[in-house]
Write a protein that holds these residues in place. Structure first.
Motif: not given
Ligand code: HPA
Length: 273
Positions: A62-83, A266-273
């Protein structure tokens, strides 16, 4: 103001000193999905260790970082590694990152995990849309002084996993020809896998999948009014359901085997919700 809220404010300040990125969707990556975050259009990353007061994950893989970015133009924050609770953190720390992502502005949360299937119709490699959960086996993350800044003392939990999102996810999966089971997830503490008797108990409770995360995060997110959905990757049949002994390697191998399909979903979901 409670200690827990004060800590959240310190963490938020620490994040805001590094980025003013405003996510719409928050995503927590479970076992085997970690590298999804490397494949998006990354704007910025922040290691958990750079955030003052943040509980840092100790699990190998489990990596431990937040990744900020875009999935098909949707602004996302991703937890790469949870607690995880089994790492020894109090439940309020386990859900701190979820709350923090909500405070960063995320209105929607997508939870993913690896889980053992307790439903005899499931096969390793199946995906399960979480319809509801049981958290009797872990303390509620809402115990203690209520965080009035975030939500009510006695929050309703009758629709933790958004019906609206579930309908969209089912449609997305169907279009992608990905088989999606639907079921109830039970969170237990881990880190040990369950006994066969515990799995029989879970099944009699109505559980379809068993794991060591997710439901507490979903509760904290609902408390603060986020819209939540969750998907489990069924990595193994739960204890006592096959002749195999359970080990983390099998969980990892199954998760890796279906990772590309899971990531596409997951990509499909982020783009549609
Ligand atoms: N039990 C609990 N957690 C898990 C399992 C399991 O069988 N598989 C993956 N995570």
């Amino acid at each position: 103001m409670s200690e827990i809220y004060r800590k959240l404010e310190v963490c938020l300040k620490s994040v805001r000193a590094k980025t003013d990125f405003k996510p719409e969707v928050a995503l927590i990556l479970g076992s085997g999905l970690g590298d999804y975050a490397d494949e998006i259009q990354i704007e910025q990353t922040i290691d958990y260790t750079e955030i003052e007061g943040f509980p840092t994950s100790t699990v190998a893989g489990h990596k431990g970082r937040f990744v900020f970015g875009y999935v098909n133009e949707v602004p996302v924050v991703i937890m790469q590694g949870r607690v995880h609770y089994y790492e020894g953190y109090p439940m309020s720390d386990v859900v701190l990152p979820t709350r923090l992502m909500g405070m960063m502005g995320a209105k929607k949360l997508i939870l993913t995990n690896a889980a053992g299937g307790s439903n005899f119709d499931y096969k390793p490699g199946d995906f399960m849309l979480i319809t509801d959960h049981i958290t009797t086996g872990v303390p509620s993350p809402l115990i203690g002084a209520n965080l009035d800044e975030l939500g009510p003392r006695f929050p309703d939990m009758s629709e933790v996993y958004s019906v609206r999102m579930r309908e969209i996810i089912k449609k997305v999966a169907k279009e992608m020809q990905i088989r999606l089971q639907e079921g109830v997830y039970v969170q237990l503490t881990g880190p040990n896998y369950e006994t066969p008797a515990e799995i029989r108990m879970c099944r009699s409770w109505g559980a379809d999948a068993v794991g060591m995360s997710t439901a507490c995060e979903a509760m904290a997110a609902r408390h603060m009014g986020m819209e939540v959905c969750g998907i489990s990757c069924i990595t193994n049949l739960a204890a006592g359901m096959s002749s195999e002994q359970l080990d983390h390697k099998e969980v990892q191998e199954t998760a890796d085997r279906v990772a590309s399909q899971f990531k596409a979903l997951i990509t499909g979901i982020i783009s549609s919700i």
